[in-house]
Motif scaffolding. Structure first.
Motif, PDB file in Angstrom:
ATOM      1  N   LYS A   8       0.835  -1.208   0.000  1.00 39.56           N
ATOM      2  CA  LYS A   8       0.000   0.000   0.000  1.00 39.56           C
ATOM      3  C   LYS A   8       0.865   1.251   0.000  1.00 39.56           C
ATOM      4  O   LYS A   8       0.598   2.211  -0.728  1.00 39.56           O
ATOM      5  N   ARG A   9       1.927   1.240   0.809  1.00 39.59           N
ATOM      6  CA  ARG A   9       2.835   2.396   0.852  1.00 39.59           C
ATOM      7  C   ARG A   9       3.533   2.596  -0.491  1.00 39.59           C
ATOM      8  O   ARG A   9       3.682   3.725  -0.959  1.00 39.59           O
ATOM      9  N   ILE A  10       3.962   1.510  -1.117  1.00 42.51           N
ATOM     10  CA  ILE A  10       4.608   1.599  -2.426  1.00 42.51           C
ATOM     11  C   ILE A  10       3.623   2.138  -3.461  1.00 42.51           C
ATOM     12  O   ILE A  10       3.955   3.018  -4.258  1.00 42.51           O
ATOM     13  N   SER A  11       2.401   1.611  -3.439  1.00 41.65           N
ATOM     14  CA  SER A  11       1.375   2.083  -4.381  1.00 41.65           C
ATOM     15  C   SER A  11       1.096   3.566  -4.202  1.00 41.65           C
ATOM     16  O   SER A  11       1.010   4.317  -5.182  1.00 41.65           O
ATOM     17  N   ASP A  12       0.959   3.990  -2.951  1.00 44.50           N
ATOM     18  CA  ASP A  12       0.692   5.400  -2.671  1.00 44.50           C
ATOM     19  C   ASP A  12       1.846   6.294  -3.126  1.00 44.50           C
ATOM     20  O   ASP A  12       1.630   7.371  -3.689  1.00 44.50           O
ATOM     21  N   ARG A  13       3.064   5.837  -2.906  1.00 43.44           N
ATOM     22  CA  ARG A  13       4.242   6.616  -3.315  1.00 43.44           C
ATOM     23  C   ARG A  13       4.323   6.721  -4.832  1.00 43.44           C
ATOM     24  O   ARG A  13       4.610   7.791  -5.379  1.00 43.44           O
ATOM     25  N   ILE A  14       4.057   5.617  -5.525  1.00 45.93           N
ATOM     26  CA  ILE A  14       4.058   5.653  -6.990  1.00 45.93           C
ATOM     27  C   ILE A  14       2.981   6.614  -7.487  1.00 45.93           C
ATOM     28  O   ILE A  14       3.216   7.410  -8.401  1.00 45.93           O
ATOM     29  N   LYS A  15       1.810   6.561  -6.869  1.00 53.68           N
ATOM     30  CA  LYS A  15       0.713   7.451  -7.270  1.00 53.68           C
ATOM     31  C   LYS A  15       1.099   8.920  -7.097  1.00 53.68           C
ATOM     32  O   LYS A  15       0.897   9.739  -7.995  1.00 53.68           O
ATOM     33  N   GLU A  16       1.673   9.264  -5.950  1.00 54.55           N
ATOM     34  CA  GLU A  16       2.079  10.648  -5.684  1.00 54.55           C
ATOM     35  C   GLU A  16       3.142  11.116  -6.664  1.00 54.55           C
ATOM     36  O   GLU A  16       3.020  12.189  -7.269  1.00 54.55           O
ATOM     37  N   THR A  32      -1.812  16.234 -20.962  1.00 53.76           N
ATOM     38  CA  THR A  32      -2.249  17.371 -20.151  1.00 53.76           C
ATOM     39  C   THR A  32      -3.623  17.072 -19.563  1.00 53.76           C
ATOM     40  O   THR A  32      -4.487  16.517 -20.227  1.00 53.76           O
ATOM     41  N   GLY A  33      -3.795  17.405 -18.317  1.00 54.16           N
ATOM     42  CA  GLY A  33      -5.069  17.187 -17.641  1.00 54.16           C
ATOM     43  C   GLY A  33      -5.314  15.756 -17.202  1.00 54.16           C
ATOM     44  O   GLY A  33      -6.425  15.404 -16.823  1.00 54.16           O
ATOM     45  N   VAL A  34      -4.287  14.913 -17.235  1.00 56.93           N
ATOM     46  CA  VAL A  34      -4.435  13.509 -16.829  1.00 56.93           C
ATOM     47  C   VAL A  34      -4.254  13.408 -15.322  1.00 56.93           C
ATOM     48  O   VAL A  34      -3.350  14.011 -14.749  1.00 56.93           O
ATOM     49  N   GLN A  35      -5.131  12.647 -14.683  1.00 57.19           N
ATOM     50  CA  GLN A  35      -5.065  12.446 -13.242  1.00 57.19           C
ATOM     51  C   GLN A  35      -4.872  10.961 -12.954  1.00 57.19           C
ATOM     52  O   GLN A  35      -5.539  10.119 -13.561  1.00 57.19           O
ATOM     53  N   VAL A  36      -4.001  10.661 -12.020  1.00 54.98           N
ATOM     54  CA  VAL A  36      -3.818   9.288 -11.556  1.00 54.98           C
ATOM     55  C   VAL A  36      -4.828   9.065 -10.444  1.00 54.98           C
ATOM     56  O   VAL A  36      -4.788   9.731  -9.414  1.00 54.98           O
ATOM     57  N   THR A  37      -5.760   8.132 -10.661  1.00 55.17           N
ATOM     58  CA  THR A  37      -6.806   7.903  -9.661  1.00 55.17           C
ATOM     59  C   THR A  37      -6.454   6.784  -8.695  1.00 55.17           C
ATOM     60  O   THR A  37      -6.903   6.792  -7.556  1.00 55.17           O
ATOM     61  N   ASP A  38      -5.638   5.819  -9.154  1.00 55.70           N
ATOM     62  CA  ASP A  38      -5.278   4.706  -8.271  1.00 55.70           C
ATOM     63  C   ASP A  38      -4.067   3.990  -8.845  1.00 55.70           C
ATOM     64  O   ASP A  38      -3.828   4.013 -10.051  1.00 55.70           O
ATOM     65  N   VAL A  39      -3.304   3.350  -7.967  1.00 59.02           N
ATOM     66  CA  VAL A  39      -2.181   2.495  -8.367  1.00 59.02           C
ATOM     67  C   VAL A  39      -2.253   1.241  -7.527  1.00 59.02           C
ATOM     68  O   VAL A  39      -2.417   1.310  -6.309  1.00 59.02           O
ATOM     69  N   ARG A  40      -2.139   0.099  -8.183  1.00 55.47           N
ATOM     70  CA  ARG A  40      -2.125  -1.193  -7.476  1.00 55.47           C
ATOM     71  C   ARG A  40      -0.898  -1.973  -7.905  1.00 55.47           C
ATOM     72  O   ARG A  40      -0.713  -2.240  -9.086  1.00 55.47           O
ATOM     73  N   PHE A  47       4.413  -5.801 -11.588  1.00 50.99           N
ATOM     74  CA  PHE A  47       3.595  -4.833 -12.314  1.00 50.99           C
ATOM     75  C   PHE A  47       2.949  -3.842 -11.358  1.00 50.99           C
ATOM     76  O   PHE A  47       2.584  -4.200 -10.237  1.00 50.99           O
ATOM     77  N   ALA A  48       2.794  -2.624 -11.862  1.00 50.09           N
ATOM     78  CA  ALA A  48       2.013  -1.601 -11.163  1.00 50.09           C
ATOM     79  C   ALA A  48       0.904  -1.202 -12.121  1.00 50.09           C
ATOM     80  O   ALA A  48       1.158  -0.675 -13.208  1.00 50.09           O
ATOM     81  N   ASP A  49      -0.330  -1.514 -11.751  1.00 49.91           N
ATOM     82  CA  ASP A  49      -1.485  -1.133 -12.561  1.00 49.91           C
ATOM     83  C   ASP A  49      -1.873   0.290 -12.171  1.00 49.91           C
ATOM     84  O   ASP A  49      -2.247   0.556 -11.033  1.00 49.91           O
ATOM     85  N   VAL A  50      -1.763   1.195 -13.145  1.00 50.86           N
ATOM     86  CA  VAL A  50      -2.018   2.616 -12.921  1.00 50.86           C
ATOM     87  C   VAL A  50      -3.350   2.970 -13.571  1.00 50.86           C
ATOM     88  O   VAL A  50      -3.537   2.756 -14.770  1.00 50.86           O
ATOM     89  N   PHE A  51      -4.269   3.499 -12.783  1.00 51.05           N
ATOM     90  CA  PHE A  51      -5.585   3.890 -13.274  1.00 51.05           C
ATOM     91  C   PHE A  51      -5.612   5.403 -13.421  1.00 51.05           C
ATOM     92  O   PHE A  51      -5.273   6.124 -12.478  1.00 51.05           O
ATOM     93  N   VAL A  52      -6.003   5.860 -14.615  1.00 49.71           N
ATOM     94  CA  VAL A  52      -5.984   7.288 -14.914  1.00 49.71           C
ATOM     95  C   VAL A  52      -7.327   7.738 -15.478  1.00 49.71           C
ATOM     96  O   VAL A  52      -8.124   6.931 -15.959  1.00 49.71           O
ATOM     97  N   ARG A  86      14.446  -2.675  -5.147  1.00 48.31           N
ATOM     98  CA  ARG A  86      15.453  -3.496  -5.812  1.00 48.31           C
ATOM     99  C   ARG A  86      15.170  -3.572  -7.310  1.00 48.31           C
ATOM    100  O   ARG A  86      16.046  -3.350  -8.134  1.00 48.31           O
ATOM    101  N   THR A  87      13.947  -3.916  -7.657  1.00 49.65           N
ATOM    102  CA  THR A  87      13.499  -3.866  -9.052  1.00 49.65           C
ATOM    103  C   THR A  87      12.205  -3.076  -9.076  1.00 49.65           C
ATOM    104  O   THR A  87      11.334  -3.268  -8.222  1.00 49.65           O
ATOM    105  N   PHE A  88      12.085  -2.209 -10.060  1.00 44.17           N
ATOM    106  CA  PHE A  88      10.895  -1.370 -10.124  1.00 44.17           C
ATOM    107  C   PHE A  88       9.857  -2.034 -11.018  1.00 44.17           C
ATOM    108  O   PHE A  88      10.185  -2.556 -12.087  1.00 44.17           O
ATOM    109  N   PRO A  89       8.595  -2.040 -10.585  1.00 41.55           N
ATOM    110  CA  PRO A  89       7.554  -2.711 -11.374  1.00 41.55           C
ATOM    111  C   PRO A  89       7.322  -2.042 -12.735  1.00 41.55           C
ATOM    112  O   PRO A  89       7.523  -0.838 -12.880  1.00 41.55           O
ATOM    113  N   ARG A  90       6.915  -2.840 -13.703  1.00 47.96           N
ATOM    114  CA  ARG A  90       6.528  -2.311 -15.014  1.00 47.96           C
ATOM    115  C   ARG A  90       5.170  -1.645 -14.870  1.00 47.96           C
ATOM    116  O   ARG A  90       4.305  -2.133 -14.149  1.00 47.96           O
ATOM    117  N   LEU A  91       4.979  -0.554 -15.575  1.00 46.32           N
ATOM    118  CA  LEU A  91       3.742   0.214 -15.476  1.00 46.32           C
ATOM    119  C   LEU A  91       2.750  -0.260 -16.539  1.00 46.32           C
ATOM    120  O   LEU A  91       3.089  -0.356 -17.719  1.00 46.32           O
TER     121      LEU A  91
END
Length: 137
Positions: A8-16, A32-40, A47-52, A86-91
């Protein structure tokens, strides 16, 4: 495997950090005008699933997602430089329809409120007209 709290902390940090990058660090006009609504982030940190979403909504869905896919390498490298893993997730980017649904619900509620506010006035006018016609007879 990291704990659920760490995920959860990693997801929140990626989102910020990603939100800030999209706001200040990306020059692509499609974003432009894109908002990140959630990251899992998945449990293996693969993987990091980014919802925009975007201000204009569904109209720009394909444009925004293609812009994000095009910039994913840059975004991932910038995030990896700021977040120590150590390894960063693919977006992986996904469209989030929640803001559009919330706006639609708000408009429906506003129209119901407007109808409810005008209904007592219409009933009062009908009652007044009924009283007038009964008094004239």
């Amino acid at each position: 495997m990291p704990s659920s709290i760490r995920l959860k902390r990693i997801s929140d940090r990626i989102k910020e950090d990603l939100s800030e990058l999209l706001l200040k660090g990306v020059q692509d006009p499609r974003l432009t005008g894109v908002q990140v609504t959630d990251v899992r982030v998945d449990r293996e940190l693969t993987f990091a699933d980014v919802f925009v979403s975007a201000v204009e909504g569904q109209v720009r869905k394909k444009e925004v997602l293609s812009g994000l896919e095009h910039a994913s390498g840059f975004l991932r490298s910038q995030l990896a430089a700021n977040i120590e893993l150590r390894t960063f997730p693919r977006l992986r980017f996904h469209w989030d329809p929640t803001p559009e649904r919330a706006d639609h619900i708000e408009r429906l509620l506003a129209s119901l409120r407007h109808e409810a506010a005008s209904a007592p006035q219409a009933e009062k006018q009908e009652d007044d007209e009924t009283e007038d016609s009964a008094g004239n007879e």
